[in-house]
Design a protein around this motif. Structure first.
Motif, PDB file in Angstrom:
ATOM      1  N   ASP A   2      25.202   8.782 -35.574  1.00 26.54           N
ATOM      2  CA  ASP A   2      23.985   9.591 -35.614  1.00 26.54           C
ATOM      3  C   ASP A   2      22.808   8.625 -35.739  1.00 26.54           C
ATOM      4  O   ASP A   2      22.730   7.854 -36.698  1.00 26.54           O
ATOM      5  N   ILE A   3      21.912   8.681 -34.759  1.00 31.31           N
ATOM      6  CA  ILE A   3      20.839   7.685 -34.675  1.00 31.31           C
ATOM      7  C   ILE A   3      19.489   8.381 -34.562  1.00 31.31           C
ATOM      8  O   ILE A   3      19.323   9.308 -33.752  1.00 31.31           O
ATOM      9  N   VAL A   4      18.521   7.937 -35.366  1.00 33.76           N
ATOM     10  CA  VAL A   4      17.126   8.324 -35.188  1.00 33.76           C
ATOM     11  C   VAL A   4      16.430   7.217 -34.421  1.00 33.76           C
ATOM     12  O   VAL A   4      16.525   6.050 -34.797  1.00 33.76           O
ATOM     13  N   VAL A   5      15.774   7.570 -33.332  1.00 30.73           N
ATOM     14  CA  VAL A   5      14.882   6.636 -32.645  1.00 30.73           C
ATOM     15  C   VAL A   5      13.474   6.986 -33.109  1.00 30.73           C
ATOM     16  O   VAL A   5      12.965   8.066 -32.817  1.00 30.73           O
ATOM     17  N   LEU A   6      12.877   6.075 -33.869  1.00 30.73           N
ATOM     18  CA  LEU A   6      11.595   6.349 -34.508  1.00 30.73           C
ATOM     19  C   LEU A   6      10.457   5.824 -33.647  1.00 30.73           C
ATOM     20  O   LEU A   6      10.434   4.638 -33.280  1.00 30.73           O
ATOM     21  N   GLY A  45       8.972  19.690 -37.910  1.00 35.46           N
ATOM     22  CA  GLY A  45       8.508  20.882 -38.599  1.00 35.46           C
ATOM     23  C   GLY A  45       7.165  20.621 -39.269  1.00 35.46           C
ATOM     24  O   GLY A  45       6.598  19.533 -39.170  1.00 35.46           O
ATOM     25  N   ASP A  46       6.660  21.630 -39.959  1.00 32.99           N
ATOM     26  CA  ASP A  46       5.357  21.483 -40.604  1.00 32.99           C
ATOM     27  C   ASP A  46       5.449  21.537 -42.122  1.00 32.99           C
ATOM     28  O   ASP A  46       4.449  21.569 -42.821  1.00 32.99           O
ATOM     29  N   HIS A  47       6.679  21.552 -42.669  1.00 28.11           N
ATOM     30  CA  HIS A  47       6.875  21.553 -44.112  1.00 28.11           C
ATOM     31  C   HIS A  47       8.307  21.128 -44.390  1.00 28.11           C
ATOM     32  O   HIS A  47       9.121  20.992 -43.484  1.00 28.11           O
ATOM     33  N   GLU A  48       8.609  20.905 -45.651  1.00 27.12           N
ATOM     34  CA  GLU A  48       9.977  20.528 -46.020  1.00 27.12           C
ATOM     35  C   GLU A  48      10.919  21.684 -45.707  1.00 27.12           C
ATOM     36  O   GLU A  48      10.674  22.832 -46.084  1.00 27.12           O
ATOM     37  N   GLN A  49      11.998  21.387 -44.994  1.00 35.56           N
ATOM     38  CA  GLN A  49      12.916  22.442 -44.608  1.00 35.56           C
ATOM     39  C   GLN A  49      14.327  21.883 -44.513  1.00 35.56           C
ATOM     40  O   GLN A  49      14.545  20.675 -44.593  1.00 35.56           O
ATOM     41  N   ASN A  50      15.291  22.774 -44.338  1.00 36.48           N
ATOM     42  CA  ASN A  50      16.687  22.364 -44.233  1.00 36.48           C
ATOM     43  C   ASN A  50      16.946  21.737 -42.866  1.00 36.48           C
ATOM     44  O   ASN A  50      16.795  22.381 -41.841  1.00 36.48           O
ATOM     45  N   VAL A  51      17.335  20.464 -42.881  1.00 34.94           N
ATOM     46  CA  VAL A  51      17.598  19.755 -41.621  1.00 34.94           C
ATOM     47  C   VAL A  51      19.024  19.220 -41.610  1.00 34.94           C
ATOM     48  O   VAL A  51      19.341  18.284 -40.877  1.00 34.94           O
ATOM     49  N   ASP A  52      19.904  19.830 -42.407  1.00 33.95           N
ATOM     50  CA  ASP A  52      21.263  19.300 -42.557  1.00 33.95           C
ATOM     51  C   ASP A  52      22.035  19.246 -41.246  1.00 33.95           C
ATOM     52  O   ASP A  52      22.929  18.418 -41.083  1.00 33.95           O
ATOM     53  N   ASP A  53      21.714  20.140 -40.306  1.00 34.45           N
ATOM     54  CA  ASP A  53      22.447  20.160 -39.036  1.00 34.45           C
ATOM     55  C   ASP A  53      21.620  19.609 -37.873  1.00 34.45           C
ATOM     56  O   ASP A  53      21.911  19.886 -36.715  1.00 34.45           O
ATOM     57  N   ILE A  54      20.592  18.815 -38.195  1.00 34.28           N
ATOM     58  CA  ILE A  54      19.664  18.348 -37.164  1.00 34.28           C
ATOM     59  C   ILE A  54      20.357  17.574 -36.049  1.00 34.28           C
ATOM     60  O   ILE A  54      19.990  17.687 -34.872  1.00 34.28           O
ATOM     61  N   PHE A  55      21.383  16.797 -36.361  1.00 33.94           N
ATOM     62  CA  PHE A  55      22.034  15.996 -35.335  1.00 33.94           C
ATOM     63  C   PHE A  55      22.975  16.817 -34.456  1.00 33.94           C
ATOM     64  O   PHE A  55      23.431  16.341 -33.417  1.00 33.94           O
ATOM     65  N   GLU A  56      23.237  18.060 -34.869  1.00 36.26           N
ATOM     66  CA  GLU A  56      24.028  18.956 -34.022  1.00 36.26           C
ATOM     67  C   GLU A  56      23.248  19.351 -32.775  1.00 36.26           C
ATOM     68  O   GLU A  56      23.838  19.666 -31.735  1.00 36.26           O
ATOM     69  N   GLN A  99      17.398   9.067 -43.665  1.00 34.99           N
ATOM     70  CA  GLN A  99      18.462   8.783 -44.631  1.00 34.99           C
ATOM     71  C   GLN A  99      19.799   9.371 -44.177  1.00 34.99           C
ATOM     72  O   GLN A  99      20.855   8.845 -44.521  1.00 34.99           O
ATOM     73  N   MET A 100      19.751  10.428 -43.396  1.00 31.88           N
ATOM     74  CA  MET A 100      20.973  11.041 -42.877  1.00 31.88           C
ATOM     75  C   MET A 100      21.581  10.245 -41.739  1.00 31.88           C
ATOM     76  O   MET A 100      22.787  10.345 -41.480  1.00 31.88           O
ATOM     77  N   ALA A 101      20.784   9.459 -41.044  1.00 37.66           N
ATOM     78  CA  ALA A 101      21.244   8.725 -39.864  1.00 37.66           C
ATOM     79  C   ALA A 101      22.080   7.511 -40.257  1.00 37.66           C
ATOM     80  O   ALA A 101      21.935   6.954 -41.347  1.00 37.66           O
ATOM     81  N   ASP A 102      22.952   7.098 -39.346  1.00 39.24           N
ATOM     82  CA  ASP A 102      23.703   5.849 -39.540  1.00 39.24           C
ATOM     83  C   ASP A 102      22.789   4.645 -39.393  1.00 39.24           C
ATOM     84  O   ASP A 102      22.997   3.619 -40.032  1.00 39.24           O
ATOM     85  N   VAL A 103      21.779   4.770 -38.544  1.00 37.62           N
ATOM     86  CA  VAL A 103      20.809   3.702 -38.341  1.00 37.62           C
ATOM     87  C   VAL A 103      19.574   4.302 -37.682  1.00 37.62           C
ATOM     88  O   VAL A 103      19.659   5.302 -36.960  1.00 37.62           O
TER      89      VAL A 103
END
Length: 347
Positions: A2-6, A45-56, A99-103
């Motif tokens: 799981d990768i975030v490209v920032l 998003g525009d506020h803190e929200q549940n992103v636990d399944d974002i990589f799905e 923090q959820m990403a592997d890198v």
């Protein structure tokens, strides 16, 4: 993985960053990774929200990217578009997702991307990321500071000086004309001027100080432009950049067909070896660890000058590093994967 490209951010290279990030994300998806292209400033998003399944559903949640405009971005408009209007550089949910990403693949360019601040924050948050660490990134980003290191290590660079707004009032003049005036920490040649007299010099200072509070004034070197990438301390083939019109400015860097790029560069084996050695010396001088790219000029006397080090080289369709690695048989996809692999070794 799981990768975030920032990408994105608030630098003058915001649009370039998105183009780099979009290409990197597509390449990594082709390698089988789940990849989210994320705007570091606007966040998700525009506020803190549940992103636990974002990589799905990472691909559908990624930033949509268009072509690079010919003008630098309107940073004030970007700030105004953020829903929460927070002063925090990291947008909603960015830290949590990273923090959820592997890198995190750092596709940021310019301020708060290449100057080490994001890297330092990620170190504190325990986030793994690609590229160099915070200290070497900060040193390389400031052209005035990096030139001190160049000179200490015997790496040739143009004569010049740094100038802040307060010092400008003292009327410090160039060593000679023509000269170059540029922001100390800028990129993509934004705010850069080649000046020939005092009237042009004053205007160039106005232009450069509009972007930053410190500028560099240095000798103008008339000559051919080159770049050398270095991966894990080993220099890649030299590439020459010849703009069709003018110098290698923002437009010529990112508009297809604006420059002729030749790799390997058509220079003597002796000059090639010397430039590669200097590029490797820059890596040691600045403490760079994974990958980087150094820019050079050669004048009509075959004298060589190092201009700067880039700690997060561009990865756009016209970028130089991918062209250099292609010459030695490394595809774009393989380059992206290699950057991840060697970066993770740091952790």
């Amino acid at each position: 993985m799981d990768i975030v490209v920032l990408a994105g951010g608030l630098s003058t290279e915001r649009d370039v960053s998105f183009k780099s990030g979009d290409m990197v994300a597509k390449a990594l998806r082709n390698r089988g990774h789940r990849v989210l292209l994320l705007d570091v400033f606007l966040g998700y998003g525009d506020h803190e929200q549940n992103v636990d399944d974002i990589f799905e559903h990472a691909k559908e949640s990624s930033v949509e990217v268009s072509d690079i405009p010919t003008d630098a971005p309107d940073i004030a408009a970007v700030k105004a578009s953020r829903a929460d209007q927070s002063d925090c550089f990291f947008g909603p949910n960015v830290i949590k997702i990273c923090q959820m990403a592997d890198v995190v693949f750092m596709a940021l360019h310019g301020e708060n991307g290449e100057n080490g601040k994001v890297q330092a924050a990620f170190d504190l948050f325990g986030i793994k990321y690609t590229g160099n660490g915070y200290l070497s990134s900060a040193i390389a980003m400031d052209k005035g500071v990096s030139k001190v290191f160049f000179k200490a290590f015997g790496i040739p660079c143009p004569d010049g000086f740094s100038l802040n707004i307060a010092q400008r009032k003292n009327g410090q003049k160039p060593l000679r004309f023509p000269c170059v005036v540029k922001p100390a920490c800028g990129g993509s040649s934004i705010g850069v001027s080649i000046v020939h007299d005092m009237d042009e010099y004053k205007k160039a200072l106005d232009d450069a100080f509009a972007w930053e509070e410190e500028v560099i004034v240095e000798d103008y070197i008339q000559g051919r432009e080159f770049s050398v990438g270095v991966i894990e301390g080993k220099a890649l083939p030299v590439i020459e950049i010849a703009p069709i019109q003018g110098f290698y400015d923002y437009k010529n860097k990112y508009a297809a067909g604006s420059a002729v790029e030749t790799c390997p560069a058509e220079i003597s084996p002796e000059l090639t070896k010397q430039m590669q050695q200097y590029a490797e010396m820059v890596v040691k001088a600045l403490g760079l660890e994974t990958y980087s790219r150094m820019d050079f000029l050669i004048n009509d006397k075959d004298e060589m000058f190092c201009l700067e080090a880039n700690t997060l080289p561009g990865m756009t369709p016209t970028s130089l590093l991918p062209q250099e690695t292609a010459v030695v048989g490394v595809s774009y996809e393989d380059l992206c994967q290699k950057i991840i692999d060697i970066s993770l070794e740091r952790f």
